[in-house]
Scaffold this motif. Sequence first.
Motif, PDB file in Angstrom:
ATOM      1  N   ARG A  53      -3.521 -31.978 -28.510  1.00 17.11           N
ATOM      2  CA  ARG A  53      -3.508 -33.261 -29.137  1.00 17.11           C
ATOM      3  C   ARG A  53      -4.419 -34.368 -28.458  1.00 17.11           C
ATOM      4  O   ARG A  53      -5.330 -35.030 -29.193  1.00 17.11           O
ATOM      5  CB  ARG A  53      -2.031 -33.781 -29.216  1.00 17.11           C
ATOM      6  CG  ARG A  53      -1.831 -34.577 -30.647  1.00 17.11           C
ATOM      7  CD  ARG A  53      -0.964 -35.578 -30.565  1.00 17.11           C
ATOM      8  NE  ARG A  53      -0.999 -36.715 -29.860  1.00 17.11           N
ATOM      9  CZ  ARG A  53       0.070 -37.826 -29.659  1.00 17.11           C
ATOM     10  NH1 ARG A  53       1.181 -37.278 -30.075  1.00 17.11           N
ATOM     11  NH2 ARG A  53      -0.326 -38.680 -28.994  1.00 17.11           N
ATOM     12  N   ASP A  54      -4.142 -34.375 -27.293  1.00 20.43           N
ATOM     13  CA  ASP A  54      -4.688 -35.465 -26.235  1.00 20.43           C
ATOM     14  C   ASP A  54      -6.171 -35.113 -26.325  1.00 20.43           C
ATOM     15  O   ASP A  54      -7.059 -35.992 -26.313  1.00 20.43           O
ATOM     16  CB  ASP A  54      -4.143 -35.465 -24.799  1.00 20.43           C
ATOM     17  CG  ASP A  54      -2.776 -36.094 -24.721  1.00 20.43           C
ATOM     18  OD1 ASP A  54      -2.472 -36.600 -25.885  1.00 20.43           O
ATOM     19  OD2 ASP A  54      -2.319 -35.887 -23.643  1.00 20.43           O
ATOM     20  N   LEU A  55      -6.657 -34.019 -26.145  1.00 17.26           N
ATOM     21  CA  LEU A  55      -8.008 -33.452 -25.982  1.00 17.26           C
ATOM     22  C   LEU A  55      -8.754 -33.872 -27.353  1.00 17.26           C
ATOM     23  O   LEU A  55      -9.715 -34.579 -27.303  1.00 17.26           O
ATOM     24  CB  LEU A  55      -8.043 -31.810 -26.063  1.00 17.26           C
ATOM     25  CG  LEU A  55      -9.454 -31.265 -25.424  1.00 17.26           C
ATOM     26  CD1 LEU A  55      -9.700 -31.709 -24.048  1.00 17.26           C
ATOM     27  CD2 LEU A  55      -9.081 -29.747 -25.402  1.00 17.26           C
ATOM     28  N   VAL A  56      -8.188 -33.686 -28.559  1.00 18.99           N
ATOM     29  CA  VAL A  56      -8.924 -33.998 -29.747  1.00 18.99           C
ATOM     30  C   VAL A  56      -9.029 -35.617 -29.779  1.00 18.99           C
ATOM     31  O   VAL A  56      -9.768 -36.008 -30.286  1.00 18.99           O
ATOM     32  CB  VAL A  56      -8.099 -33.356 -30.981  1.00 18.99           C
ATOM     33  CG1 VAL A  56      -8.606 -34.003 -32.367  1.00 18.99           C
ATOM     34  CG2 VAL A  56      -8.172 -31.707 -30.938  1.00 18.99           C
ATOM     35  N   VAL A  57      -7.877 -36.245 -29.566  1.00 19.40           N
ATOM     36  CA  VAL A  57      -7.842 -37.770 -29.899  1.00 19.40           C
ATOM     37  C   VAL A  57      -8.821 -38.437 -28.943  1.00 19.40           C
ATOM     38  O   VAL A  57      -9.463 -39.196 -29.331  1.00 19.40           O
ATOM     39  CB  VAL A  57      -6.382 -38.386 -29.810  1.00 19.40           C
ATOM     40  CG1 VAL A  57      -6.412 -39.841 -29.693  1.00 19.40           C
ATOM     41  CG2 VAL A  57      -5.333 -37.657 -30.859  1.00 19.40           C
ATOM     42  N   ALA A  58      -8.761 -37.856 -27.595  1.00 28.47           N
ATOM     43  CA  ALA A  58      -9.552 -38.436 -26.560  1.00 28.47           C
ATOM     44  C   ALA A  58     -11.187 -38.196 -26.990  1.00 28.47           C
ATOM     45  O   ALA A  58     -12.023 -39.083 -26.944  1.00 28.47           O
ATOM     46  CB  ALA A  58      -9.350 -38.189 -25.181  1.00 28.47           C
ATOM     47  N   SER A  59     -11.393 -36.877 -27.465  1.00 31.80           N
ATOM     48  CA  SER A  59     -12.572 -36.654 -27.752  1.00 31.80           C
ATOM     49  C   SER A  59     -13.401 -37.531 -29.006  1.00 31.80           C
ATOM     50  O   SER A  59     -14.342 -37.869 -28.858  1.00 31.80           O
ATOM     51  CB  SER A  59     -12.978 -35.059 -28.382  1.00 31.80           C
ATOM     52  OG  SER A  59     -12.750 -34.365 -26.883  1.00 31.80           O
ATOM     53  N   VAL A  60     -12.307 -37.505 -29.880  1.00 29.02           N
ATOM     54  CA  VAL A  60     -12.879 -38.492 -31.114  1.00 29.02           C
ATOM     55  C   VAL A  60     -13.059 -39.850 -30.572  1.00 29.02           C
ATOM     56  O   VAL A  60     -13.996 -40.537 -30.896  1.00 29.02           O
ATOM     57  CB  VAL A  60     -11.853 -38.450 -32.322  1.00 29.02           C
ATOM     58  CG1 VAL A  60     -12.227 -39.406 -33.360  1.00 29.02           C
ATOM     59  CG2 VAL A  60     -11.956 -37.065 -32.655  1.00 29.02           C
ATOM     60  N   GLN A  61     -12.154 -40.434 -29.788  1.00 26.00           N
ATOM     61  CA  GLN A  61     -12.372 -41.813 -29.343  1.00 26.00           C
ATOM     62  C   GLN A  61     -13.515 -41.991 -28.557  1.00 26.00           C
ATOM     63  O   GLN A  61     -14.273 -42.985 -28.819  1.00 26.00           O
ATOM     64  CB  GLN A  61     -11.193 -42.243 -28.155  1.00 26.00           C
ATOM     65  CG  GLN A  61      -9.822 -42.644 -29.225  1.00 26.00           C
ATOM     66  CD  GLN A  61      -8.787 -42.775 -28.085  1.00 26.00           C
ATOM     67  OE1 GLN A  61      -8.804 -42.431 -26.854  1.00 26.00           O
ATOM     68  NE2 GLN A  61      -7.523 -43.406 -28.981  1.00 26.00           N
ATOM     69  N   ILE A  62     -13.862 -41.067 -27.533  1.00 31.01           N
ATOM     70  CA  ILE A  62     -15.084 -41.292 -26.773  1.00 31.01           C
ATOM     71  C   ILE A  62     -16.286 -41.239 -27.598  1.00 31.01           C
ATOM     72  O   ILE A  62     -17.224 -41.893 -27.581  1.00 31.01           O
ATOM     73  CB  ILE A  62     -15.232 -40.268 -25.585  1.00 31.01           C
ATOM     74  CG1 ILE A  62     -13.938 -40.230 -24.915  1.00 31.01           C
ATOM     75  CG2 ILE A  62     -16.343 -40.515 -24.734  1.00 31.01           C
ATOM     76  CD1 ILE A  62     -13.884 -41.272 -23.646  1.00 31.01           C
ATOM     77  N   ALA A  63     -16.110 -40.213 -28.751  1.00 21.64           N
ATOM     78  CA  ALA A  63     -17.349 -40.204 -29.777  1.00 21.64           C
ATOM     79  C   ALA A  63     -17.672 -41.360 -30.451  1.00 21.64           C
ATOM     80  O   ALA A  63     -18.569 -41.932 -30.624  1.00 21.64           O
ATOM     81  CB  ALA A  63     -17.304 -38.934 -30.505  1.00 21.64           C
ATOM     82  N   TRP A  64     -16.461 -41.982 -31.032  1.00 22.36           N
ATOM     83  CA  TRP A  64     -16.600 -43.335 -31.709  1.00 22.36           C
ATOM     84  C   TRP A  64     -17.200 -44.380 -30.889  1.00 22.36           C
ATOM     85  O   TRP A  64     -17.903 -45.305 -31.312  1.00 22.36           O
ATOM     86  CB  TRP A  64     -15.058 -43.751 -32.234  1.00 22.36           C
ATOM     87  CG  TRP A  64     -15.214 -45.296 -32.693  1.00 22.36           C
ATOM     88  CD1 TRP A  64     -14.203 -45.963 -32.225  1.00 22.36           C
ATOM     89  CD2 TRP A  64     -15.846 -45.649 -33.531  1.00 22.36           C
ATOM     90  NE1 TRP A  64     -14.387 -47.320 -32.961  1.00 22.36           N
ATOM     91  CE2 TRP A  64     -15.306 -47.040 -33.586  1.00 22.36           C
ATOM     92  CE3 TRP A  64     -16.942 -45.387 -34.412  1.00 22.36           C
ATOM     93  CZ2 TRP A  64     -15.839 -47.952 -34.540  1.00 22.36           C
ATOM     94  CZ3 TRP A  64     -17.338 -46.313 -35.270  1.00 22.36           C
ATOM     95  CH2 TRP A  64     -16.668 -47.611 -35.650  1.00 22.36           C
ATOM     96  N   MET A  65     -16.722 -44.461 -29.650  1.00 24.04           N
ATOM     97  CA  MET A  65     -17.124 -45.499 -28.550  1.00 24.04           C
ATOM     98  C   MET A  65     -18.735 -45.350 -28.212  1.00 24.04           C
ATOM     99  O   MET A  65     -19.193 -46.326 -28.082  1.00 24.04           O
ATOM    100  CB  MET A  65     -16.419 -45.266 -27.194  1.00 24.04           C
ATOM    101  CG  MET A  65     -16.070 -46.354 -26.269  1.00 24.04           C
ATOM    102  SD  MET A  65     -15.027 -45.688 -24.665  1.00 24.04           S
ATOM    103  CE  MET A  65     -13.518 -45.551 -25.200  1.00 24.04           C
TER     104      MET A  65
END
Lengths: 209, 87, 125
Positions: free
Chosen positions: A90-102
Amino acid sequence: MKPDQMTPAEPTDPPRRPLSRAALRRNRIIAVTGLVAVWILLWGTFTWANVIGGLVVATVLLAVFPLPPVTFAGRIHPLPMLRFWLRFLRDLVVASVQIAWMALRPGHTPRSAIIAVRLRVNTDLNLTLTAEALSLVPGSLILEADRSTGTLFVHVIGVNSRDEVERFRRGVLELEARIIAAIGSSDEQRRVREVAHPPPPADLEGVPT
Amino acid sequence: MTAVAVTVTVLLAVAGGLTLMRIIRGPSILDRAVATDVLLAIIVAAIATEAAYSRDATALPVLVVLAVLGFVGSVSVARFAARRNTK
Amino acid sequence: MSLDAVLDIAAAVFLVAGALLSLAAGVALLRFPDLLTRMHAAAKPQVLGLLLVLIGCALRLRTGVDITTLVLVGIFQLATAPVAAHMVGRAAYPHDDIRTDLLVTDELAAHLDRIAGARDDEVRA
């Protein structure tokens, strides 16, 4: 000669107790099993020829390149292990999407922080696993680990205030608690429960654990 | 499946182009090492997509080699850069 | 709808998602301000992006031999990526590649100062 800045923790390494014979044998069995598994995966089929070939290769490898001793006092707890993996994914997916959005968000320069987190269980295994799990999740990156105090120095992206720094520190300690719950001994688990609120890492010198 | 393959190819090509720009611009050798690592990951993705598209597993062993090779590359660059910095 | 078609669609979704992550990483590599933030961007296609693409590939190929190879690629990548990241980050740290003005806090600098101080004391004693 100028002091070597790469390994500041080296001179303060605590003496590690030598392992017992049983622990050594168990470590070797785990290593051989892992190497044979990789060998079989490489060949892609499970045949006795592959197993025997893998055993030979693993034995030669371990004789030529012996592994450093690892203390592993606990045992594997399946349910907490599953919980750790689910949360990790879960952390992996959430963090990846967050960084992509950033990255895609227009006109925004992310701020970051370098945070020291002192783990409660200071063993090489726990330090390594926590660091690996943190590094694999985008958004946090291990810069340095101090073995003598069991402290990780983590670079975190997308942190804007002291509050968020503290929140991240708590997040790392929760990750450590999940890892200890999955593979720790009862001794280590008690320690994690007792020190629910570890001292702030301003006292990095601190008392030895 | 062809539409998917085209989409993925375009996305990966653009990503590879952007990464190449970072490799060219630098500024430090470590920036280039990181960008090269990303380029390698993109190449791995491209080879895997090709294998998935044509249902042909010939290239898969290459992926195993690449996954290990990228690690060796950036570690040696990092050691090299660290030694130069501490002098 | 047959099982084959469902697996193909799932594979397509995984492949496109992986490619999108790679694209976002490319953009981030260009836009992020310093080396360490760019390394966060790099971790994305290397870990989740690669896993997605490998799963997509496995869903298309569906034979045991190929899937074991893909599993091995995933294991190698997951085991080695943090080590490489740590080495690069550590080599970058005390130098000019980092925008310190964008840091909220830097608790490693204090730690290194203290170690250097302790070492100087030893030399003097």
